[in-house]
Design an enzyme around this catalytic site. Structure first.
Site, PDB file in Angstrom:
ATOM      1  N   ASP A  71     -18.054  55.662  50.378  1.00 48.84           N
ATOM      2  CA  ASP A  71     -17.308  56.277  49.307  1.00 48.84           C
ATOM      3  C   ASP A  71     -17.196  55.224  48.204  1.00 48.84           C
ATOM      4  O   ASP A  71     -17.427  54.038  48.453  1.00 48.84           O
ATOM      5  CB  ASP A  71     -15.934  56.651  49.861  1.00 48.84           C
ATOM      6  N   LYS A  72     -16.872  55.619  47.012  1.00 52.18           N
ATOM      7  CA  LYS A  72     -16.728  54.610  45.972  1.00 52.18           C
ATOM      8  C   LYS A  72     -15.260  54.253  45.734  1.00 52.18           C
ATOM      9  O   LYS A  72     -14.830  53.151  46.020  1.00 52.18           O
ATOM     10  CB  LYS A  72     -17.350  55.092  44.661  1.00 52.18           C
TER      11      LYS A  72
ATOM     12  N   THR B 241     -20.156  59.653  46.045  1.00 53.77           N
ATOM     13  CA  THR B 241     -18.895  59.585  45.326  1.00 53.77           C
ATOM     14  C   THR B 241     -18.633  60.874  44.568  1.00 53.77           C
ATOM     15  O   THR B 241     -19.551  61.587  44.194  1.00 53.77           O
ATOM     16  CB  THR B 241     -18.909  58.396  44.332  1.00 53.77           C
TER      17      THR B 241
ATOM     18  N   ARG C  82     -20.754  63.134  42.027  1.00 54.22           N
ATOM     19  CA  ARG C  82     -20.084  64.436  42.008  1.00 54.22           C
ATOM     20  C   ARG C  82     -20.302  65.186  43.316  1.00 54.22           C
ATOM     21  O   ARG C  82     -20.681  66.346  43.336  1.00 54.22           O
ATOM     22  CB  ARG C  82     -20.581  65.285  40.833  1.00 54.22           C
TER      23      ARG C  82
ATOM     24  N   LYS D 236     -20.892  65.534  51.355  1.00 54.53           N
ATOM     25  CA  LYS D 236     -20.941  64.214  51.983  1.00 54.53           C
ATOM     26  C   LYS D 236     -21.354  64.340  53.434  1.00 54.53           C
ATOM     27  O   LYS D 236     -22.231  63.635  53.927  1.00 54.53           O
ATOM     28  CB  LYS D 236     -19.577  63.530  51.904  1.00 54.53           C
TER      29      LYS D 236
END
Lengths: 372, 1188
Positions: free
Chosen positions: B398-399, B680, B793, B799
């Site tokens: 994840d960012k 992300t 996005r 994910k």
């Protein structure tokens, strides 16, 4: 070589500054303890295989093994051993007739005498073994067919032995003592040795029949029932002899009460079952005469008088009589000596090969840079 | 009997409820249905059921059941080749260890249950609101919830504090989504408000569906005073949700405790297994086959022996009644199954569990993964996955909150062609900013935010000196935004910003003396260098994705009419007045510089407006804003008209602060050949930017492909083009390695060769197309050829889909790391999930397998702990199989010499104790402490990680090698003693070739040989290893001499028949010479082979260990590098949120009516991009409801 690793200040070990700020009543935090064990920093020896350790090891092992091997081989070769097969398979063999008409129940013993010649004389104590081949004393059903409690003189086991003894547990409503297949198949040939003098005279050679079993077996493992009661026939009353036996257990050696019953050494030796289907068991000892310069067994002609009781022909077995001296490493067995010499030589050879390989290729490793 | 059954059975398992009927405030009525109350029970046992139930469960496991089967075989006298205790003792040990573990687990569950059940909630009882424990809440009760409380049970919402009877709930615990959801009560019940009397008198009856696990559905009716109303999911608050932004609400309990949808959904947590586990299962199956094979050979041998020899041997060894050769062979088969059962080691599973647990503790204990600031140590939440940490090939990260801190800081700015923010020493060299660098002192400004830090003193001097350009710059920052201020007490200002970027900018202005204090729909109050000033707010030209800028038009107290505009530099530059060209050039340079450092930049401009023209524009603006159709486009056009001929003020640069050490960590991981994908929710520019600043995308990469297309065909074309460019010869058909395993067809896409490093950026829209069934493999092929993949996005579901895609089609181990609820799905999907702890949200951590506070600890987790765990586990398995096979095969060889009678080679006690006592601890020590090189060297050479990725240490091949090695060893271990003892006697002529002595010799040889092998496998000899090794050997001799002693024999005559064997045998020199020979013969070939491989084909490990040996010391810590400056022309992203701003809200002023004191957080700081991208929809709802 430019690997970067991140080491922030707060991550590594002790923070000198934090002690003062925390003060005596520092808040207990969840920081793990800084012990070598928990941080996996236990001091350790980290050997690796390098040419400097491996090659000398090979040469050293080679250098140690070869002399040991030679020593063992020489020792084994110095042991005098004489072996004679008296089964009587061949028609020409003296015991042929005994081996043919055999029955467990025959009352008259069949005897035969086997002549042989010793080429060299046997100097020290000579041990007389009987050897059996193809006899599966290590068969599972055979091995477990005994009752150690009974043999240990336990009174209740004497009359009610373990079920493992089946089918040699009871005979005619009476308990068999000793029970089981091992005891039942007790080797019962009688071997006697006569020296034939050149003049034709026969001298019986004195065979010692005690001291052939392990001390622990004789004194701990095997005990007669009834404690110190010398009258074994009383102790063994209500029991029956094993099916194949000619006489009950308390008559194994009527002359010597310390060698009678369960503690008869021939019996004890037999009860120590062999590991392999071909085995030899100590039968008698011919002791070196004290203060005598004459060898225990001089070279010359001998006769082995066999009372042929034990049938082995049915299962293609063999019976042997072995006379042997011994050394510090036991009986004659050249295997260890040869094995040590071989392994030693192979080690030495491998050492040389590895040395060459190391010289040719090894430096590549040592100087090679690790790609990054 | 029947009635008894029904009494017992039906009471517990009521016949399936078909319809639920309940009446509010009527406990007697509801009690007649015996609905479950709100107590929950996740524990599995109580004091009485624990033992029987647990044992029952344990015997359902294959291994345990197998041993019970063996035990039963052993009870058959004809088959039993071993005493019962050889199986019972290990089995009991295994059972009791598991028992203890389950017990402690269940005690924890009991505690948790108790904790939850004892939570308190306000319940309406007898017309009064009383505190009551959760477990005492009954169906039909009315409970009162307050803000931020957990929902007690599944409730029918009756009324709430909010207008229109709305409540806002967070459902993160249920579905992982953090964005708030709205529920609305029926008007009938909503009118009850918080009038306790009326609520207590409420006698509504509910008919509804029985308990079920569908979270998104509810059907039922509510009957109030004869009127029947339909109920749906909109009226139901589910247990597990949290009440947010709602002062209070009342609800009627519909389902309690175990009937709630949360509980009905629980219990299906995915049980993760490691690849070694799966391999082990395959191997165990193989071993079973192998066992059957060996037993078959031996039983055939037995048949032949019985036929040839046994027949004639009857005189001495009679057969049991009715036995013949074939029956004997059949029995022998089972006897050998018992004897050779040690090839399927029961203690293997227990030992594996123990050492995994140990390695998990090492992770928990690691100080280098302890974060001081948040006081968070690393935590291995799942203790069964350690070795897989050493095999990771793909990391999905994840960012926000993981790579970045989600903290924006105002870092640099360029004002009127001068750049500020750098600290320069006297020689004009740039100085690295550290914690010691002197901060600018803002104490002259009483309203300054103390947390704000800035290091360039020039800027504050410039402000103080009253430079008009600088002042204008900050005035713009103080005015042009949609931030909400909150001033609870005088001087204590809080800003609620829609995006952290904006907050950072307004805070910067505040500290430099332009304090934004309050706003009304028509005005903005600012403290300008200590002077309170109020600007008339005339218009907000709001932000959107097309415009990429926002403006405000204000009238200063002096009557000046100004338009302030900030936005993406490309947008602003197009609208600048030509006179700015000079400053434009300089500013562009600065912008490039900032972008090169990974900062998020904005260009700022302003313009004086002509009063008349503005009035006219305002008129048209009004028309446009009230237009019925196409309002947006019309507004945009209107805005466009006025935002031109701007004067450039400068540019700001905001740093999206990375977590500490992220670039270094990523570089390390990349060197370990781990591919990193960033998934992300952020938009493309931001994500790309972060990609650069944390070293994932690098300038030296050959190419970075950006996939941003609008149709499926275009996406495919872009993917294919990218792939062709990376590897021109790659075919159209993916190189699929099809394999069928256990009936499951798996499609594994092989890796394709690529020269050079590439990066791939794909946006959410394209990703949605690419994840479609027919394009999945194309995406996978292209993406897997790149070193770095960034997906922007991305929704939580996507994910998980991405992770699943790689997991399914790549023969690789995946790891997902994240911090927020939106990462839960991928954390659960990946082989290993890692949660960043110490942050606000705990959902990610709760569903993760490992958690720690900082992203940078990932490298230690993988490169050190993971690598070691894998190494240890593989060493353990290799050694364990070796020692057990060697042990067992000797029996096989002996079979040929004992008439295939299933006679054991060793003493039964030795068989019992071999795995449990004699060889247990040394191998545990090996697999707990072994390390090839220490942690620093592991960091120094990340390539050491690659053997794990390639499954090099333990595989089917390795297993076959072990099998052959064991075969060799067992041949040595049987035939050397066999030859040495053949016809041999003791040195006093007595027996030594007897069965017992031979057994003793064989077992001693075996034990010493396997211990020497252990020594050869050990790289890291700690005192513990030495102690366990020598201790085990001593214990062996001590136990042996004890068991073979007179005393033991006299006490337990039948159990210890080996009396005297040790004394009589181990005193013989030739016995020791034999032991020595077998040991050397077992170990020398291993040494020679290993040495040869080190010389000829050294592995990376060999090389590094050699290097360690040479340098004798720690590797020098690598010089700390300054972050590399990118000479980049790339312009960084702009500091706005992704969605349309609050312009409308600000000007309409609707929300300002909401009393602030009931709103501690107007805009709860949302951690996650998902929440960012759906900004506070609930506000909009309120907005509509308020205006309607």
């Amino acid at each position: 070589m430019m690997a970067s690793s991140y080491n922030a200040k707060d991550e590594d070990g002790i923070q000198p500054g934090s002690v003062g700020s925390g003060g005596p009543g520092a808040v207990k935090n969840r920081k793990p303890d800084n012990t070598a064990f928990k941080q996996q920093r236990l001091p350790a020896w980290q050997p690796i295989l390098t040419a400097g350790t491996v090659l000398p090891a090979f040469f050293t092992i080679g250098l140690i093994f070869i002399p040991i091997g030679i020593g063992l081989f020489v020792t084994s070769n110095n042991i005098k051993e004489f072996e004679i097969d008296y089964t009587g398979v061949d028609k020409s063999s003296p015991c042929f007739h005994c081996s043919q008409n055999y029955s467990w129940n025959s009352t008259s013993a069949c005897t035969c005498s086997v002549p042989f010649t010793l080429e060299t004389s046997f100097e020290s104590n000579v041990f007389m073994y009987y050897g059996l081949s193809n006899f599966y004393q290590n068969h599972r059903r055979y091995v477990k067919s005994r009752d150690d409690s009974q043999l240990n003189g336990d009174q209740s086991s004497l009359l009610n032995p373990s079920k493992e003894c089946e089918p040699y547990r009871k005979s005619d409503e009476k308990t068999i003592a000793p029970c089981g297949a091992i005891a039942n198949s007790l080797f019962n040939d009688t071997l006697e040795l006569f020296h034939i003098h050149p003049n034709g005279n026969r001298t019986a050679i004195h065979l010692v029949k005690t001291g052939i079993a392990w001390w622990t077996d004789k004194h701990v493992k095997f005990r007669n029932p009834g404690g110190n009661n010398k009258n074994l026939s009383v102790a063994f009353q209500d029991t029956s002899k094993p099916v194949n036996w000619r006489k009950p257990v308390y008559e194994l050696d009527p002359t010597d009460p310390d060698n009678n019953g369960f503690i008869n050494e021939d019996f004890i030796v037999w009860m120590r079952t062999a590991a392999l289907p071909t085995f030899r068991k100590l039968f008698r000892i011919i002791q070196k005469k004290k203060d005598s310069k004459t060898p225990t067994l001089q070279s010359g002609n001998y006769t082995l008088e066999v009372t042929y009781n034990y049938p082995v022909r049915s299962f293609d077995g063999r019976k042997r009589m072995i006379l042997s001296t011994i050394s510090w490493m036991g009986g004659k067995n050249p295997f260890l000596g040869i094995a040590y010499m071989t392994v030693g030589s192979v080690c030495f050879f491998l050492g040389v090969v590895l040395l060459i390989i190391h010289h040719k290729y090894g430096n590549r490793n040592n100087n090679a840079d690790i790609p990054n | 009997m029947g009635s008894l059954l029904s009494a017992c059975g039906l009471k517990k398992k009521k016949k399936a409820e078909e319809n639920r009927h309940l009446r509010a405030n009527d406990r007697e009525f509801n009690f007649s249905f015996q609905y479950a109350n709100n107590a929950i029970k996740t524990s599995r046992y109580n004091i009485f059921t624990f033992l029987p139930l647990n044992l029952f469960e344990q015997f359902q496991r294959l291994a345990n059941a197998y041993f019970v089967f063996l035990l039963m075989l052993q009870l058959i006298p004809q088959i039993s080749s071993l005493s019962w205790f050889t199986t019972v003792v290990p089995l009991l040990l295994v059972l009791s260890i598991t028992l203890a573990k389950d017990l402690s687990d269940d005690i924890t569950r009991h505690k948790n249950d108790k904790h939850v059940n004892n939570r308190e909630v306000e319940v309406l009882i007898d017309g009064e609101v009383k505190k009551e424990k959760w477990m005492n809440v009954q169906v039909g009760d009315i409970v009162k919830l307050e803000n931020n409380e957990f929902v007690t049970a599944d409730l029918l919402l009756l009324s709430s504090s909010e207008p229109l009877n709305l409540v806002y709930i967070e459902t993160a615990e249920l579905d992982g989504e953090t964005n708030l959801k709205v529920k609305q009560a029926l008007t009938v019940t909503g009118d009850l408000g918080n009038d306790i009397q009326r609520l207590a008198a409420f006698k509504g009856e509910v008919h509804c569906e029985p308990p079920n696990n569908r979270l998104d559905r509810f059907t039922g009716t509510l009957t109030v005073s004869g009127e029947t109303l339909a109920l749906d999911n909109e009226r139901i608050l589910l247990r597990g949700c949290t009440l947010r932004n709602t002062e209070w609400c009342f609800g009627l309990v519909v389902f309690g405790g175990p009937d709630t949808k949360l509980m009905q959904n629980s219990g299906k947590t995915v049980f993760k297994r490691t690849s070694i586990d799966r391999l082990m299962n395959v191997l165990v199956m193989f071993i079973f086959g192998f066992l059957a094979f060996m037993c078959t050979i031996l039983s055939i041998g037995n048949a032949i022996w019985e036929y040839q020899e046994g027949e004639s041997f009857i005189a001495f060894l009679p057969r049991p009644d009715g036995a013949n050769a074939s029956l004997s062979a059949f029995l022998t088969f089972w006897s050998y199954v018992i004897i050779l059962n040690t090839v399927v080691p029961i203690s293997l599973y227990v030992s594996v569990e123990i050492l995994r647990l140990g390695n998990s503790y090492f992770i928990d204990w690691d100080r280098k993964m302890y974060h001081v600031k948040s006081d968070t140590p690393a935590q291995a939440r799942t203790t069964t996955l350690n070795e897989e940490l050493g095999q990771i090939k793909y990391i999905f990260s994840d960012k926000t909150g993981t790579l970045t801190q989600n903290i924006m800081t105002f870092n640099r700015c360029s004002i009127n062609g001068k750049s500020y923010g750098d600290v320069v020493d006297f020689a004009g060299q740039r100085v690295e900013i550290t914690e010691k660098t002197e901060k600018v002192d803002f104490s002259w400004n009483p309203l300054a935010d103390p947390k704000f830090s800035f290091y360039d003193h020039q800027l504050v001097e410039a402000v103080k000196q009253g430079s008009p350009a600088v002042q204008d710059f900050f005035r713009l920052l103080a005015l042009c935004h949609t931030v909400m201020p909150e001033e609870k007490t005088e001087g204590e200002l809080y800003y609620q910003a829609q995006s952290p970027d904006e907050g950072a900018l307004v805070t910067a202005a505040r500290n430099f003396g332009f304090v934004f204090r309050s706003r009304t729909p028509e005005s903005i109050s600012v403290m300008e260098m200590g002077v309170p000033t109020t600007y008339e707010l005339l218009a907000v030209l709001d932000f959107n994705n097309v415009r990429k800028r926002m403006s405000v038009i204000v009238r200063s107290p002096k009557g000046r009419l100004i338009l302030y505009c900030k936005g993406a530099d490309t947008m602003i530059y197009e609208r600048l007045h030509p006179s700015c060209s000079k400053i434009m050039e300089v500013t562009t340079e600065h912008l490039n510089e900032y972008a090169g450092e990974g900062l998020r930049t904005l260009a700022l401009a302003c313009k004086d407006l002509d009063e008349e023209k503005f009035a006219e524009w305002k008129q048209r603006h009004h028309v446009a804003s009230t237009a019925m159709d196409d309002r947006e486009a019309k507004l945009d056009a209107i805005y466009e008209e006025i935002e031109k001929d701007l004067q450039l003020l400068g540019a700001s640069a905001v740093e999206d602060k990375l977590q500490d050490g992220v670039p270094q960590t990523i570089e390390q991981l990349a060197q370990a050949d781990i591919k990193i994908w960033v998934l992300t929710g952020d938009k493309q520019e931001t994500a790309e930017n972060i990609g650069y600043s944390c070293n994932m995308l690098r300038e030296e990469m050959k190419d970075i492909f950006i996939v941003a297309a609008n149709t499926a065909a275009e996406v495919r074309k872009e993917l294919v083009n990218a792939r062709k460019k990376m590897s021109p010869e790659s075919g159209d058909e993916p190189p699929i390695m099809k394999s069928r395993l256990w009936g499951k067809k798996s499609q594994v896409v092989e890796d394709e060769k690529v020269d050079g490093e590439y990066g791939l950026v794909i946006n959410g829209h394209s990703l949605a197309f690419a994840l479609q069934k027919d394009m999945q493999l194309e995406l996978l092929r292209t993406a897997c050829m790149c070193q770095t993949v960034i997906c922007c996005r991305v929704t939580p579901l996507q994910k998980a889909q991405v992770v699943e895609l790689v997991k399914k089609h790549k023969n690789a181990v995946t790891l997902a790391i994240g911090d927020g609820a939106n990462d839960v799905s991928m954390i659960k999907t990946a082989h290993i999930g890692v949660g960043i702890s110490g942050q606000e949200g705990m959902q990610a951590v709760l569903s993760s397998d490992f958690s720690f506070a900082q992203f940078r600890y990932l490298q230690r987790l993988l490169l050190v702990h993971g690598r070691w765990s894998y190494l240890r586990m593989c060493k353990f398995l290799r050694y364990f199989f070796y020692k057990n096979f060697t042990f067992t095969f000797v029996h096989f060889w002996y079979g040929f010499f004992c008439g295939f009678s299933a006679q054991t080679v060793y003493d039964e006690w030795f068989i019992t104790l071999y795995n449990l006592v004699y060889t247990a601890l040394p191998v545990i020590a090996l697999s707990m402490f072994d390390q090839d090189v220490n942690d620093r060297w592991s960091f120094q050479y990340p390539q050491l990680y690659s053997p794990g990725q390639l499954n090099q240490y333990f595989s089917k091949m390795a297993f076959v090698r072990i099998l052959l090695h064991s075969c060799y060893s067992s041949l040595i271990l049987f035939f050397i003693p066999w030859a040495a003892m053949n016809d041999t006697v003791r040195d006093d002529g007595k027996e030594i070739a007897d069965y017992q002595s031979f057994a003793l010799l064989a077992q001693t040889c075996l034990l010493i040989a396997v211990n020497v092998q252990l020594g050869l496998d050990t790289c890291y000899w700690t005192a513990v290893n030495q102690f366990f090794l020598w201790g085990s050997l001593s214990v062996y001799f001590a136990v042996t001499f004890t068991m073979y002693s007179n005393g033991m024999y006299l006490i337990f005559t039948s159990s210890f028949p080996f009396i005297g064997a040790a004394r009589n045998s181990l005193s013989q020199p030739n016995v020791w010479l034999t032991i020595f020979l077998t040991t050397i013969l077992c170990s020398l070939p291993v040494v020679a082979q290993r040495f040869l491989f080190i010389q000829l084909k050294p592995t990376i490990n060999d090389k590094v260990r050699h290097k360690v040996r040479q340098s004798k010391a720690m590797p020098l810590p690598p010089p700390r590098r300054f972050p590399r400056r990118r000479i980049s022309t790339r312009r960084s992203g702009y500091a706005f949120s992704h969605a349309r701003g609050y312009g409308d809200l600000v000007t309409s002023g609707g929300f300002l009516r909401i009393p602030i004191k009931t709103r501690p957080t107007i805009f709860p700081r949302s951690e996650t991009p998902v929440a960012d991208s759906t900004p506070q929809t609930y506000r909009a709802i309120y907005q509509e409801s308020a205006s309607s």
